[in-house]
Design a protein around this motif. Structure first.
Motif, PDB file in Angstrom:
ATOM      1  N   TYR A   1     -14.539   3.977   9.370  1.00  0.00           N
ATOM      2  CA  TYR A   1     -13.177   3.447   9.302  1.00  0.00           C
ATOM      3  C   TYR A   1     -12.404   3.714  10.529  1.00  0.00           C
ATOM      4  CZ  TYR A   1      -8.198   4.948   8.754  1.00  0.00           C
ATOM      5  OH  TYR A   1      -6.766   5.022   8.928  1.00  0.00           O
TER       6      TYR A   1
ATOM      7  N   ALA B   1      -4.733  -2.417   6.289  1.00  0.00           N
ATOM      8  CA  ALA B   1      -5.863  -2.013   6.700  1.00  0.00           C
ATOM      9  C   ALA B   1      -6.844  -1.517   5.464  1.00  0.00           C
ATOM     10  CB  ALA B   1      -5.835  -0.686   7.743  1.00  0.00           C
ATOM     11  N   GLU B   2      -7.927  -1.568   5.590  1.00  0.00           N
ATOM     12  CA  GLU B   2      -9.066  -0.579   4.686  1.00  0.00           C
ATOM     13  C   GLU B   2      -8.650   0.716   5.215  1.00  0.00           C
ATOM     14  OE1 GLU B   2     -10.417  -1.472   2.011  1.00  0.00           O
ATOM     15  OE2 GLU B   2      -9.884  -3.485   2.085  1.00  0.00           O
ATOM     16  N   SER B   3      -8.313   1.685   4.557  1.00  0.00           N
ATOM     17  CA  SER B   3      -7.926   2.997   5.076  1.00  0.00           C
ATOM     18  C   SER B   3      -8.847   4.314   4.545  1.00  0.00           C
ATOM     19  CB  SER B   3      -6.424   3.222   4.617  1.00  0.00           C
ATOM     20  OG  SER B   3      -6.297   3.458   3.222  1.00  0.00           O
TER      21      SER B   3
ATOM     22  N   HIS C   1       6.776   9.866   8.314  1.00  0.00           N
ATOM     23  CA  HIS C   1       5.891   8.868   9.196  1.00  0.00           C
ATOM     24  C   HIS C   1       6.899   7.518   9.266  1.00  0.00           C
ATOM     25  CE1 HIS C   1       1.908   6.302   9.457  1.00  0.00           C
ATOM     26  NE2 HIS C   1       2.711   6.405  10.799  1.00  0.00           N
TER      27      HIS C   1
ATOM     28  N   ALA D   1      -6.041  -1.403  -3.201  1.00  0.00           N
ATOM     29  CA  ALA D   1      -5.330  -0.506  -2.768  1.00  0.00           C
ATOM     30  C   ALA D   1      -3.659  -0.981  -2.788  1.00  0.00           C
ATOM     31  CB  ALA D   1      -5.543   0.218  -1.443  1.00  0.00           C
TER      32      ALA D   1
ATOM     33  N   LYS E   1      -2.602  -8.397   0.940  1.00  0.00           N
ATOM     34  CA  LYS E   1      -3.662  -9.119   0.396  1.00  0.00           C
ATOM     35  C   LYS E   1      -3.778  -8.813  -0.890  1.00  0.00           C
ATOM     36  CE  LYS E   1      -8.648  -9.812   1.248  1.00  0.00           C
ATOM     37  NZ  LYS E   1      -9.897  -9.392   2.149  1.00  0.00           N
TER      38      LYS E   1
ATOM     39  N   SER F   1      -1.394   3.149  13.333  1.00  0.00           N
ATOM     40  CA  SER F   1      -2.770   3.678  13.604  1.00  0.00           C
ATOM     41  C   SER F   1      -2.983   5.063  13.248  1.00  0.00           C
ATOM     42  CB  SER F   1      -3.576   3.468  14.871  1.00  0.00           C
ATOM     43  OG  SER F   1      -4.887   3.564  14.795  1.00  0.00           O
TER      44      SER F   1
ATOM     45  N   SER G   1      -0.781  11.484  11.740  1.00  0.00           N
ATOM     46  CA  SER G   1      -1.836  12.558  11.005  1.00  0.00           C
ATOM     47  C   SER G   1      -1.867  12.074   9.407  1.00  0.00           C
ATOM     48  CB  SER G   1      -1.476  13.891  11.067  1.00  0.00           C
ATOM     49  OG  SER G   1      -0.242  13.887  10.725  1.00  0.00           O
ATOM     50  N   ASN G   2      -2.257  12.938   8.685  1.00  0.00           N
ATOM     51  CA  ASN G   2      -2.511  12.670   7.044  1.00  0.00           C
ATOM     52  C   ASN G   2      -1.352  12.494   6.594  1.00  0.00           C
ATOM     53  OD1 ASN G   2      -5.158  13.658   8.030  1.00  0.00           O
ATOM     54  ND2 ASN G   2      -5.615  13.209   5.746  1.00  0.00           N
TER      55      ASN G   2
ATOM     56  N   GLY H   1       0.755  -1.217   0.039  1.00  0.00           N
ATOM     57  CA  GLY H   1       0.072   0.273   0.105  1.00  0.00           C
ATOM     58  C   GLY H   1       0.971   1.271  -0.016  1.00  0.00           C
TER      59      GLY H   1
ATOM     60  N   THR I   1     -11.332  -6.551   7.975  1.00  0.00           N
ATOM     61  CA  THR I   1      -9.851  -6.320   7.939  1.00  0.00           C
ATOM     62  C   THR I   1      -9.416  -5.736   9.136  1.00  0.00           C
ATOM     63  OG1 THR I   1      -9.328  -6.733   5.660  1.00  0.00           O
ATOM     64  CG2 THR I   1      -7.765  -5.206   6.752  1.00  0.00           C
TER      65      THR I   1
HETATM   66  P1  NAD Z   1      -3.373   1.696   1.869  1.00  0.00           P
HETATM   67  O1  NAD Z   1      -5.003   1.579   1.582  1.00  0.00           O
HETATM   68  O2  NAD Z   1      -2.856   2.568   0.639  1.00  0.00           O
HETATM   69  O3  NAD Z   1      -2.734   0.382   2.108  1.00  0.00           O
HETATM   70  C1  NAD Z   1      -3.330  -0.632   2.636  1.00  0.00           C
HETATM   71  C2  NAD Z   1      -2.524  -2.073   2.183  1.00  0.00           C
HETATM   72  O4  NAD Z   1      -3.264  -2.995   3.076  1.00  0.00           O
HETATM   73  C3  NAD Z   1      -2.705  -2.291   0.767  1.00  0.00           C
HETATM   74  O5  NAD Z   1      -1.814  -2.584   0.193  1.00  0.00           O
HETATM   75  C4  NAD Z   1      -3.710  -3.468   1.008  1.00  0.00           C
HETATM   76  O6  NAD Z   1      -3.687  -4.196  -0.168  1.00  0.00           O
HETATM   77  C5  NAD Z   1      -3.278  -4.271   2.242  1.00  0.00           C
HETATM   78  N1  NAD Z   1      -4.418  -4.800   3.038  1.00  0.00           N
HETATM   79  C6  NAD Z   1      -5.506  -4.424   3.051  1.00  0.00           C
HETATM   80  N2  NAD Z   1      -6.349  -5.315   3.576  1.00  0.00           N
HETATM   81  C7  NAD Z   1      -5.599  -6.567   3.996  1.00  0.00           C
HETATM   82  C8  NAD Z   1      -5.461  -7.652   4.495  1.00  0.00           C
HETATM   83  N3  NAD Z   1      -6.875  -8.222   5.236  1.00  0.00           N
HETATM   84  N4  NAD Z   1      -4.580  -8.464   4.791  1.00  0.00           N
HETATM   85  C9  NAD Z   1      -3.524  -8.107   4.285  1.00  0.00           C
HETATM   86  N5  NAD Z   1      -3.214  -6.956   3.808  1.00  0.00           N
HETATM   87  C10 NAD Z   1      -4.136  -6.147   3.637  1.00  0.00           C
HETATM   88  O7  NAD Z   1      -3.331   2.480   3.406  1.00  0.00           O
HETATM   89  P2  NAD Z   1      -2.100   3.471   3.855  1.00  0.00           P
HETATM   90  O8  NAD Z   1      -2.498   4.839   3.542  1.00  0.00           O
HETATM   91  O9  NAD Z   1      -0.792   2.716   3.236  1.00  0.00           O
HETATM   92  O10 NAD Z   1      -2.269   3.133   5.291  1.00  0.00           O
HETATM   93  C11 NAD Z   1      -1.303   2.261   6.039  1.00  0.00           C
HETATM   94  C12 NAD Z   1      -1.811   2.150   7.498  1.00  0.00           C
HETATM   95  O11 NAD Z   1      -1.582   3.407   8.089  1.00  0.00           O
HETATM   96  C13 NAD Z   1      -3.232   2.003   7.803  1.00  0.00           C
HETATM   97  O12 NAD Z   1      -3.518   1.059   9.112  1.00  0.00           O
HETATM   98  C14 NAD Z   1      -3.931   3.231   7.991  1.00  0.00           C
HETATM   99  O13 NAD Z   1      -4.984   3.371   8.925  1.00  0.00           O
HETATM  100  C15 NAD Z   1      -2.634   3.899   8.542  1.00  0.00           C
HETATM  101  N6  NAD Z   1      -2.655   5.328   8.511  1.00  0.00           N
HETATM  102  C16 NAD Z   1      -2.679   6.100   7.200  1.00  0.00           C
HETATM  103  C17 NAD Z   1      -2.642   7.230   7.218  1.00  0.00           C
HETATM  104  C18 NAD Z   1      -2.720   7.866   5.894  1.00  0.00           C
HETATM  105  O14 NAD Z   1      -2.747   9.338   5.837  1.00  0.00           O
HETATM  106  N7  NAD Z   1      -2.608   7.311   4.717  1.00  0.00           N
HETATM  107  C19 NAD Z   1      -2.387   7.955   8.422  1.00  0.00           C
HETATM  108  C20 NAD Z   1      -2.163   7.487   9.551  1.00  0.00           C
HETATM  109  C21 NAD Z   1      -2.241   6.273   9.792  1.00  0.00           C
END
Ligand code: NAD
Ligand code: DAU
Length: 355
Positions: free
Chosen positions: A158, A81-83, A230, A36, A32, A131, A186-187, A9, A98
């Motif tokens: 979410y 995660a689903e994000s 991050h 994403a 998975k 998180s 944060s974002n 991801g 998830t």
């Molecule tokens: P993303 O959606 O880009 O990537 C998520 C990845 O997880 C994908 O590669 C997806 O295939 C994989 N995935 C989903 N369900 C799965 C499962 N059941 N088993 C294995 N893999 C699975 O998300 P991101 O933006 O890279 O975020 C990553 C983490 O950071 C998340 O936990 C999110 O909550 C956290 N987070 C994100 C942000 C942000 O700004 N994007 C900020 C703070 C925290």
């Protein structure tokens, strides 16, 4: 070696790339490959024996058990995660599966694995859960920024699912002694950001001559951090964080969405002017707001700075310029992620939003 979940991801792939640029410690990457996840994010690691990619679900107990037994990782970093908040509004079930059920199954397997380690392997083992600041809910204009002691008040499916996963991680430490660490960030923005999120969506829509859809009045505030900062925070917490502690991670950089969109437009005006010479900001369109839209997030990153000496390397100005340039330099990546499924999502999310 370490085991990273969700490493195909946005943040996970940046983390794996940075990790292997800085150390030779191998990474098992369990992802998975949902919509994403994108193995092209990791193309520069093709043929690199330090990176072992496994397509699979964190909720698949048998798979996780066998990976842990076979590779004996010293740490697990849970990015999977689903994000996306808007997707959680249209369809919360995958988020429950998830983020809550999947994290539970992962924790169970990790607990069993850690339970049979001994000596140094047991005392140095870590489970780091990645998180979000969204678990703390929404701030009013003059509220102080979120600290680690803020109440959890999640407002979207979410953030509720992430809050539940944080609670499970905490409980596994408190009840079973599992050596956990949690980060609430944060974002993020930067390379490999899927263009369903605000910043990459604005870049790709602007370049395609499409509308730039700003929800509501555009005055919602987010606190933006360059993704590689991050990743450096996570490495630092893994290295030196106190067991059972949570660390807020942020860039001290609150901005209203509309200012973000104008910044992106201004950079594109400079780096890739529109053929007609007009400003990209002309494409901005205010659309129906996100239901339950959190008004403001802000992170107090004082604890990680004081206790672990972490600070972001990028300012917003430097990070957003690098990001816009990355999208301009990588049109093939952008074209590839705009598949039929992506177009279906855009139709679902924006069709009913009136101007
Ligand atoms: P993303 O959606 O880009 O990537 C998520 C990845 O997880 C994908 O590669 C997806 O295939 C994989 N995935 C989903 N369900 C799965 C499962 N059941 N088993 C294995 N893999 C699975 O998300 P991101 O933006 O890279 O975020 C990553 C983490 O950071 C998340 O936990 C999110 O909550 C956290 N987070 C994100 C942000 C942000 O700004 N994007 C900020 C703070 C925290
Ligand atoms: O705060 C951390 C969170 O940041 C992470 O936990 C999430 O995984 C991540 O997706 C992000 O959540 P947001 O909802 O803040 O990000 P998003 O990019 O979806 O939206 C940012 C802001 O921009 C938000 O106020 C909604 C607004 N927005 C978003 C889109 C996609 C628009 O105005 N128009 C849009 O088209």
């Amino acid at each position: 070696m370490i085991l990273v979940t969700g490493g195909a991801g946005f943040i996970g792939s940046n983390f794996v790339l940075d990790w292997l640029a800085q150390t030779n410690e191998p990474v098992i990457n369990l992802d998975k490959l949902t919509y994403a996840g994108n193995v092209q994010n990791l193309a520069s690691l093709d043929g690199d024996s330090r990176h072992i990619f496994i397509q699979g679900d964190i909720g698949d107990s048998e798979l996780v058990k066998s990976l842990l037994q076979q590779h004996q990782p010293r740490a697990i970093l849970n990015f999977a995660a689903e994000s996306h908040v808007d997707r959680s509004i249209h369809g919360p079930e995958d988020f429950i599966q998830t983020n809550i059920v999947g994290t539970f199954h992962l924790l169970e397997e990790v607990r069993a694995y850690w339970g049979q380690l001994d000596g140094e392997a047991r005392s140095t083992f870590r489970f780091l859960h990645v998180s979000t600041d969204e678990v703390y809910g929404s701030l009013r204009k003059d509220d102080p920024a979120f600290s680690e002691t803020n109440r959890y008040e999640p407002n979207s499916p979410y953030s509720a699912s992430k809050a539940a996963s944080d609670h499970l991680v905490r409980a596994y430490h408190h009840t079973y002694g599992l050596p956990v660490l949690t980060t609430n960030c944060s974002n993020n923005y930067g390379p490999y950001h899927f263009p369903e999120k605000l910043i990459p969506l604005m870049i790709v829509n602007a370049l395609a001559g499409k509308a730039l859809p700003v929800y509501g009045d555009g005055m919602q505030i987010r606190d933006w951090l360059y993704v590689k900062d991050h990743c450096s925070a996570i490495r630092r917490v893994l290295e030196a964080g106190q067991l059972g502690e949570t660390y807020n991670v942020g860039g001290w950089n609150e901005m209203p969405n509309i200012d973000i969109v104008h910044t992106v437009c201004g950079l594109l005006d400079e780096l890739r002017p529109r053929p007609d010479g007009k400003p990209y900001a002309e494409q901005i369109t205010y659309v129906t707001d996100r239901p339950g839209h959190d008004r403001r997030y802000a992170i107090d990153a004082g604890k990680i700075e004081r206790e672990l000496g972490w600070k972001p390397a990028e300012t917003f100005d430097s990070g957003i310029r690098k990001t816009v340039q990355w999208y301009l330099d990588n049109p093939a990546w952008v074209a590839n992620v705009q598949s039929g499924a992506y177009r279906d999502w855009v139709a679902t999310n924006y069709a009913e939003r009136t101007e």
